[in-house]
Design a protein around this motif. Structure first.
Motif, PDB file in Angstrom:
ATOM      1  N   ASP A   1       0.822  -1.207   0.000  1.00 40.18           N
ATOM      2  CA  ASP A   1       0.000   0.000   0.000  1.00 40.18           C
ATOM      3  C   ASP A   1       0.859   1.262   0.000  1.00 40.18           C
ATOM      4  OD1 ASP A   1      -2.669  -1.143   0.113  1.00 40.18           O
ATOM      5  OD2 ASP A   1      -2.149  -1.829   2.124  1.00 40.18           O
ATOM      6  N   LYS A   2       0.258   2.359  -0.417  1.00 46.17           N
ATOM      7  CA  LYS A   2       0.905   3.669  -0.347  1.00 46.17           C
ATOM      8  C   LYS A   2       0.587   4.248   1.024  1.00 46.17           C
ATOM      9  CE  LYS A   2      -1.522   4.808  -3.855  1.00 46.17           C
ATOM     10  NZ  LYS A   2      -2.207   5.544  -4.964  1.00 46.17           N
ATOM     11  N   VAL A   3       1.595   4.358   1.858  1.00 46.83           N
ATOM     12  CA  VAL A   3       1.368   4.698   3.260  1.00 46.83           C
ATOM     13  C   VAL A   3       1.922   6.075   3.591  1.00 46.83           C
ATOM     14  CG1 VAL A   3       1.722   3.978   5.653  1.00 46.83           C
ATOM     15  CG2 VAL A   3       1.501   2.251   3.852  1.00 46.83           C
ATOM     16  N   ALA A   4       1.123   6.854   4.296  1.00 42.87           N
ATOM     17  CA  ALA A   4       1.574   8.120   4.871  1.00 42.87           C
ATOM     18  C   ALA A   4       1.378   8.044   6.376  1.00 42.87           C
ATOM     19  CB  ALA A   4       0.773   9.289   4.299  1.00 42.87           C
ATOM     20  N   VAL A   5       2.255   8.710   7.122  1.00 44.16           N
ATOM     21  CA  VAL A   5       2.100   8.779   8.572  1.00 44.16           C
ATOM     22  C   VAL A   5       2.223  10.231   9.013  1.00 44.16           C
ATOM     23  CG1 VAL A   5       3.082   6.471   8.908  1.00 44.16           C
ATOM     24  CG2 VAL A   5       4.565   8.478   9.113  1.00 44.16           C
ATOM     25  N   THR A   6       1.488  10.568  10.056  1.00 42.83           N
ATOM     26  CA  THR A   6       1.677  11.882  10.660  1.00 42.83           C
ATOM     27  C   THR A   6       2.538  11.729  11.906  1.00 42.83           C
ATOM     28  OG1 THR A   6      -0.289  11.785  12.083  1.00 42.83           O
ATOM     29  CG2 THR A   6      -0.576  12.677   9.847  1.00 42.83           C
ATOM     30  N   PHE A   7       3.303  12.780  12.184  1.00 43.50           N
ATOM     31  CA  PHE A   7       4.084  12.840  13.412  1.00 43.50           C
ATOM     32  C   PHE A   7       4.070  14.289  13.870  1.00 43.50           C
ATOM     33  CE2 PHE A   7       6.916  13.898  10.036  1.00 43.50           C
ATOM     34  CZ  PHE A   7       7.855  14.779  10.564  1.00 43.50           C
ATOM     35  N   ARG A   8       4.182  14.491  15.172  1.00 38.91           N
ATOM     36  CA  ARG A   8       4.042  15.839  15.717  1.00 38.91           C
ATOM     37  C   ARG A   8       5.379  16.503  15.993  1.00 38.91           C
ATOM     38  NH1 ARG A   8       1.020  16.747  21.405  1.00 38.91           N
ATOM     39  NH2 ARG A   8       2.847  15.543  21.999  1.00 38.91           N
ATOM     40  N   THR A   9       6.299  15.772  16.605  1.00 47.50           N
ATOM     41  CA  THR A   9       7.583  16.356  17.011  1.00 47.50           C
ATOM     42  C   THR A   9       8.743  15.487  16.538  1.00 47.50           C
ATOM     43  OG1 THR A   9       7.509  15.186  19.141  1.00 47.50           O
ATOM     44  CG2 THR A   9       6.566  17.415  19.062  1.00 47.50           C
ATOM     45  N   GLY A  10       9.948  16.062  16.625  1.00 46.57           N
ATOM     46  CA  GLY A  10      11.146  15.319  16.257  1.00 46.57           C
ATOM     47  C   GLY A  10      11.221  15.069  14.764  1.00 46.57           C
ATOM     48  N   GLU A  11      11.985  14.067  14.399  1.00 47.49           N
ATOM     49  CA  GLU A  11      12.154  13.683  12.998  1.00 47.49           C
ATOM     50  C   GLU A  11      11.704  12.237  12.825  1.00 47.49           C
ATOM     51  OE1 GLU A  11      12.892  15.694  10.573  1.00 47.49           O
ATOM     52  OE2 GLU A  11      13.157  17.365  11.980  1.00 47.49           O
ATOM     53  N   PRO A  12      11.091  11.915  11.698  1.00 47.01           N
ATOM     54  CA  PRO A  12      10.644  10.533  11.478  1.00 47.01           C
ATOM     55  C   PRO A  12      11.840   9.599  11.343  1.00 47.01           C
ATOM     56  CG  PRO A  12      10.412  11.831   9.482  1.00 47.01           C
ATOM     57  CD  PRO A  12      10.788  12.790  10.567  1.00 47.01           C
ATOM     58  N   PRO A  13      11.711   8.350  11.789  1.00 49.10           N
ATOM     59  CA  PRO A  13      12.824   7.402  11.677  1.00 49.10           C
ATOM     60  C   PRO A  13      13.183   7.112  10.220  1.00 49.10           C
ATOM     61  CG  PRO A  13      10.817   6.282  12.347  1.00 49.10           C
ATOM     62  CD  PRO A  13      10.522   7.744  12.397  1.00 49.10           C
ATOM     63  N   GLU A  14      14.451   6.820   9.983  1.00 49.52           N
ATOM     64  CA  GLU A  14      14.925   6.529   8.624  1.00 49.52           C
ATOM     65  C   GLU A  14      14.212   5.331   8.026  1.00 49.52           C
ATOM     66  OE1 GLU A  14      19.127   6.143   8.412  1.00 49.52           O
ATOM     67  OE2 GLU A  14      19.542   8.153   9.210  1.00 49.52           O
ATOM     68  N   GLU A  15      13.741   4.438   8.879  1.00 49.21           N
ATOM     69  CA  GLU A  15      13.049   3.245   8.389  1.00 49.21           C
ATOM     70  C   GLU A  15      11.864   3.599   7.505  1.00 49.21           C
ATOM     71  OE1 GLU A  15      10.548  -0.642  10.018  1.00 49.21           O
ATOM     72  OE2 GLU A  15      11.485   0.720  11.453  1.00 49.21           O
ATOM     73  N   LEU A  16      11.186   4.702   7.824  1.00 49.12           N
ATOM     74  CA  LEU A  16      10.031   5.092   7.028  1.00 49.12           C
ATOM     75  C   LEU A  16      10.426   5.385   5.588  1.00 49.12           C
ATOM     76  CD1 LEU A  16       8.072   7.409   9.506  1.00 49.12           C
ATOM     77  CD2 LEU A  16       7.574   5.045   8.895  1.00 49.12           C
ATOM     78  N   THR A  17      11.549   6.070   5.421  1.00 49.93           N
ATOM     79  CA  THR A  17      12.025   6.382   4.070  1.00 49.93           C
ATOM     80  C   THR A  17      12.358   5.110   3.314  1.00 49.93           C
ATOM     81  OG1 THR A  17      12.929   8.486   4.868  1.00 49.93           O
ATOM     82  CG2 THR A  17      13.733   7.671   2.753  1.00 49.93           C
ATOM     83  N   LYS A  18      13.003   4.182   4.015  1.00 49.81           N
ATOM     84  CA  LYS A  18      13.370   2.911   3.379  1.00 49.81           C
ATOM     85  C   LYS A  18      12.136   2.120   2.955  1.00 49.81           C
ATOM     86  CE  LYS A  18      17.715   2.499   5.964  1.00 49.81           C
ATOM     87  NZ  LYS A  18      18.455   1.725   7.008  1.00 49.81           N
ATOM     88  N   LEU A  19      11.066   2.269   3.727  1.00 48.99           N
ATOM     89  CA  LEU A  19       9.823   1.568   3.409  1.00 48.99           C
ATOM     90  C   LEU A  19       9.008   2.286   2.331  1.00 48.99           C
ATOM     91  CD1 LEU A  19       8.612   0.671   7.026  1.00 48.99           C
ATOM     92  CD2 LEU A  19       9.318  -0.969   5.269  1.00 48.99           C
ATOM     93  N   GLY A  20       9.440   3.495   1.965  1.00 48.51           N
ATOM     94  CA  GLY A  20       8.683   4.280   0.998  1.00 48.51           C
ATOM     95  C   GLY A  20       7.476   4.958   1.604  1.00 48.51           C
TER      96      GLY A  20
END
Length: 239
Positions: free
Chosen positions: A27-46
């Protein structure tokens, strides 16, 4: 077929496991986050990370516009973002109470209302709200959190009535204690006390919660709506 999936609070813990499960499913997945930086794993997962504070309606709308431009209208929404501000009632400030409800309950209202636009037009959709065993059985020092999580059940069941004829399902997953950073900081005695009350004798893994969410978003669950699915090792049974 690849769907547009949004997981709020998907940058860590249960939310990250849910995002990973949908990404692994293609699936094409988006996530929201409020603070900090998203983990690198998210980029690797697309996975598409979108900064958004769900207590701000304008930020919610902006986040959806970003997701819609890149992935199309959201077809699966997992409302997972939540906070705690634990305190015994007599020591709990009004801000402690209202801030938790504004994120956990009213924030969910905001993201669900925005997602429902596209789902109603498409005449299909899957909405899964992440509640908690605490919302069903209560917990001392968590009146605010329990109220917010219990509120999700009534909210989901009302929407199941409203949206069911449009092929949109609305369900709730109620995890118990899950092996995440939040529970790993608990002391040994507290952990033992908790485990004594869990028939399964262990904490859940985030992936076990994610599996239930992915099932509810699947075609196999097309006739399930208004349900509360416990993933708690038996801790909350009977509630």
């Amino acid at each position: 077929m690849s769907r547009s999936v949004l997981v709020t609070g998907g940058n860590r813990g249960i939310g990250l496991a849910i995002a990973r499960a949908f990404a692994d499913n293609g699936d094409k997945v988006a996530v929201t986050f409020r603070t900090g930086e998203p983990p690198e794993e998210l980029t690797k997962l697309g996975v598409l990370p979108v900064r958004c504070d769900i207590t701000d309606a304008e930020q919610v709308d902006t986040a959806y516009k970003t997701i819609e431009e890149q992935h199309g209208a959201v077809e699966v929404l997992v409302a997972n973002a939540g906070v705690t501000r634990d305190q015994l009632l007599l020591r709990m400030s009004e801000e402690d109470f209202t801030s938790v409800l504004d994120t956990n309950l009213t924030g969910t209202f905001r993201v669900v209302k925005r997602a429902s636009r596209g789902m109603l037009r498409a005449r299909k959709g899957r909405i899964v709200l992440i509640s908690s065993v605490v919302g069903l059985k209560g917990s001392p020092g968590q009146a605010n959190y329990a109220a917010s999580k219990a509120g999700l059940v009534g909210f989901a069941r009302s929407l199941a009535h409203e949206l069911g004829s449009r092929n949109i399902t609305v369900n709730v997953v109620a995890p118990g204690f899950v092996d995440t950073a939040m529970t790993q900081v608990l002391g040994g005695e507290r952990k033992e006390e908790i485990l004594k009350n869990i028939p399964a004798g262990r904490y859940a893994q985030p992936e076990e919660v994610a599996a239930s969410v992915r099932f509810l978003a699947s075609d196999d669950a097309a006739y399930i709506t208004g349900a509360v699915i416990p993933v708690d090792g038996g801790l909350g049974m009977g509630h």
